[in-house]
Design a protein around this motif. Structure first.
Motif, PDB file in Angstrom:
ATOM      1  N   SER A 204      69.720  21.355  47.314  1.00  0.00           N
ATOM      2  CA  SER A 204      68.377  21.626  47.825  1.00  0.00           C
ATOM      3  C   SER A 204      68.345  22.933  48.614  1.00  0.00           C
ATOM      4  N   ARG A 205      69.365  23.147  49.442  1.00  0.00           N
ATOM      5  CA  ARG A 205      69.442  24.420  50.202  1.00  0.00           C
ATOM      6  C   ARG A 205      69.626  25.596  49.247  1.00  0.00           C
ATOM      7  N   PHE A 206      70.489  25.432  48.248  1.00  0.00           N
ATOM      8  CA  PHE A 206      70.756  26.506  47.285  1.00  0.00           C
ATOM      9  C   PHE A 206      69.477  26.904  46.547  1.00  0.00           C
ATOM     10  N   SER A 207      68.740  25.922  46.079  1.00  0.00           N
ATOM     11  CA  SER A 207      67.555  26.203  45.262  1.00  0.00           C
ATOM     12  C   SER A 207      66.313  26.499  46.098  1.00  0.00           C
ATOM     13  N   GLY A 208      66.311  26.052  47.363  1.00  0.00           N
ATOM     14  CA  GLY A 208      65.106  26.184  48.177  1.00  0.00           C
ATOM     15  C   GLY A 208      64.021  25.218  47.734  1.00  0.00           C
ATOM     16  N   GLN A 209      64.428  24.176  47.001  1.00  0.00           N
ATOM     17  CA  GLN A 209      63.471  23.200  46.474  1.00  0.00           C
ATOM     18  C   GLN A 209      63.942  21.786  46.775  1.00  0.00           C
ATOM     19  N   TYR A 210      63.026  20.855  46.657  1.00  0.00           N
ATOM     20  CA  TYR A 210      63.355  19.450  46.781  1.00  0.00           C
ATOM     21  C   TYR A 210      63.723  18.907  45.405  1.00  0.00           C
ATOM     22  N   PRO A 211      64.466  17.809  45.339  1.00  0.00           N
ATOM     23  CA  PRO A 211      64.922  17.295  44.038  1.00  0.00           C
ATOM     24  C   PRO A 211      63.821  17.060  43.023  1.00  0.00           C
ATOM     25  N   TRP A 212      62.654  16.627  43.468  1.00  0.00           N
ATOM     26  CA  TRP A 212      61.575  16.372  42.522  1.00  0.00           C
ATOM     27  C   TRP A 212      61.001  17.669  41.943  1.00  0.00           C
ATOM     28  N   GLN A 213      61.437  18.819  42.460  1.00  0.00           N
ATOM     29  CA  GLN A 213      60.994  20.110  41.944  1.00  0.00           C
ATOM     30  C   GLN A 213      62.043  20.761  41.039  1.00  0.00           C
ATOM     31  N   TRP A 214      63.240  20.213  41.017  1.00  0.00           N
ATOM     32  CA  TRP A 214      64.332  20.837  40.263  1.00  0.00           C
ATOM     33  C   TRP A 214      64.079  20.815  38.766  1.00  0.00           C
ATOM     34  N   THR A 215      64.533  21.871  38.142  1.00  0.00           N
ATOM     35  CA  THR A 215      64.556  21.932  36.684  1.00  0.00           C
ATOM     36  C   THR A 215      66.004  22.155  36.269  1.00  0.00           C
ATOM     37  N   ALA A 216      66.246  22.075  34.994  1.00  0.00           N
ATOM     38  CA  ALA A 216      67.598  22.300  34.486  1.00  0.00           C
ATOM     39  C   ALA A 216      68.098  23.688  34.885  1.00  0.00           C
TER      40      ALA A 216
ATOM     41  N   GLY B 283      80.975  15.781  36.861  1.00  0.00           N
ATOM     42  CA  GLY B 283      80.776  14.697  37.812  1.00  0.00           C
ATOM     43  C   GLY B 283      79.556  14.915  38.684  1.00  0.00           C
ATOM     44  N   HIS B 284      79.342  16.159  39.104  1.00  0.00           N
ATOM     45  CA  HIS B 284      78.171  16.474  39.925  1.00  0.00           C
ATOM     46  C   HIS B 284      76.877  16.127  39.197  1.00  0.00           C
ATOM     47  N   LEU B 285      76.863  16.346  37.898  1.00  0.00           N
ATOM     48  CA  LEU B 285      75.645  16.096  37.126  1.00  0.00           C
ATOM     49  C   LEU B 285      75.302  14.618  37.085  1.00  0.00           C
ATOM     50  N   GLY B 286      76.285  13.756  37.282  1.00  0.00           N
ATOM     51  CA  GLY B 286      76.023  12.331  37.304  1.00  0.00           C
ATOM     52  C   GLY B 286      75.839  11.772  38.704  1.00  0.00           C
ATOM     53  N   ARG B 287      75.840  12.631  39.710  1.00  0.00           N
ATOM     54  CA  ARG B 287      75.779  12.165  41.092  1.00  0.00           C
ATOM     55  C   ARG B 287      74.579  12.728  41.841  1.00  0.00           C
ATOM     56  N   GLY B 288      73.452  12.710  41.213  1.00  0.00           N
ATOM     57  CA  GLY B 288      72.241  13.107  41.903  1.00  0.00           C
ATOM     58  C   GLY B 288      71.710  14.471  41.534  1.00  0.00           C
ATOM     59  N   LEU B 289      72.427  15.222  40.700  1.00  0.00           N
ATOM     60  CA  LEU B 289      71.929  16.549  40.319  1.00  0.00           C
ATOM     61  C   LEU B 289      71.260  16.508  38.953  1.00  0.00           C
ATOM     62  N   ASP B 290      70.593  15.436  38.683  1.00  0.00           N
ATOM     63  CA  ASP B 290      69.838  15.291  37.448  1.00  0.00           C
ATOM     64  C   ASP B 290      68.372  15.160  37.840  1.00  0.00           C
ATOM     65  N   PRO B 291      67.511  16.099  37.390  1.00  0.00           N
ATOM     66  CA  PRO B 291      66.111  16.006  37.776  1.00  0.00           C
ATOM     67  C   PRO B 291      65.493  14.662  37.418  1.00  0.00           C
ATOM     68  N   GLY B 292      66.022  14.006  36.391  1.00  0.00           N
ATOM     69  CA  GLY B 292      65.509  12.709  35.997  1.00  0.00           C
ATOM     70  C   GLY B 292      65.776  11.613  37.013  1.00  0.00           C
ATOM     71  N   CYS B 293      66.709  11.858  37.935  1.00  0.00           N
ATOM     72  CA  CYS B 293      67.006  10.873  38.990  1.00  0.00           C
ATOM     73  C   CYS B 293      65.860  10.764  39.974  1.00  0.00           C
ATOM     74  N   TRP B 294      65.124  11.822  40.142  1.00  0.00           N
ATOM     75  CA  TRP B 294      64.120  11.883  41.208  1.00  0.00           C
ATOM     76  C   TRP B 294      62.721  11.827  40.603  1.00  0.00           C
ATOM     77  N   THR B 295      62.420  10.688  39.993  1.00  0.00           N
ATOM     78  CA  THR B 295      61.132  10.458  39.343  1.00  0.00           C
ATOM     79  C   THR B 295      60.171   9.783  40.322  1.00  0.00           C
ATOM     80  N   PRO B 296      58.892   9.679  39.968  1.00  0.00           N
ATOM     81  CA  PRO B 296      57.962   8.934  40.845  1.00  0.00           C
ATOM     82  C   PRO B 296      58.451   7.509  41.130  1.00  0.00           C
ATOM     83  N   GLU B 297      59.120   6.887  40.173  1.00  0.00           N
ATOM     84  CA  GLU B 297      59.649   5.537  40.405  1.00  0.00           C
ATOM     85  C   GLU B 297      60.734   5.562  41.480  1.00  0.00           C
TER      86      GLU B 297
END
Length: 114
Positions: free
Chosen positions: A60-72, A96-110
């Protein structure tokens, strides 16, 4: 349609009937707390959970965005940065990082509980 509070959703952490002045930082922290709760009930070690939370905060610090704003693209840039620094991470670590919260699909409205 009736709202259902999913286990670990941010809505279960946020206070009802309170509208924050700057909601995104509070939603982000509530979302991380909900995710941490999900991991605790799966009996993950505190160190594992802390590392995962730190990874999401770092991204989040690196991108300057929140997870729900991340793109690939943002995630690719972050992983590329980690792989090209003075202490580059290994390919297995990047995967491993990609399976531990760095997937934009993890942060859906649900996930956010909205």
């Amino acid at each position: 349609m009736e709202r259902v509070d999913l286990p670990g959703s941010a809505r279960m952490v946020l206070v009802d009937n309170v509208v924050p002045l700057d909601p995104e930082p509070q939603l982000f922290e509530a979302m991380l707390e909900g995710w941490a709760r999900q991991q605790r009930v799966r009996y993950l070690k505190k160190e594992t959970i802390d590392r995962r939370l730190a990874l999401v905060r770092r991204m989040s610090r690196f991108s300057g965005q929140y997870p729900w704003q991340w793109t690939a693209s943002e995630i690719e840039a972050f992983i590329d940065d980690l792989r090209s620094g003075s202490h580059p991470i290994k390919v297995s670590t990047a995967r491993g990082h990609l399976g531990r919260g760095l997937d934009p699909g993890c942060w859906t409205p649900e996930t956010l509980g909205s």
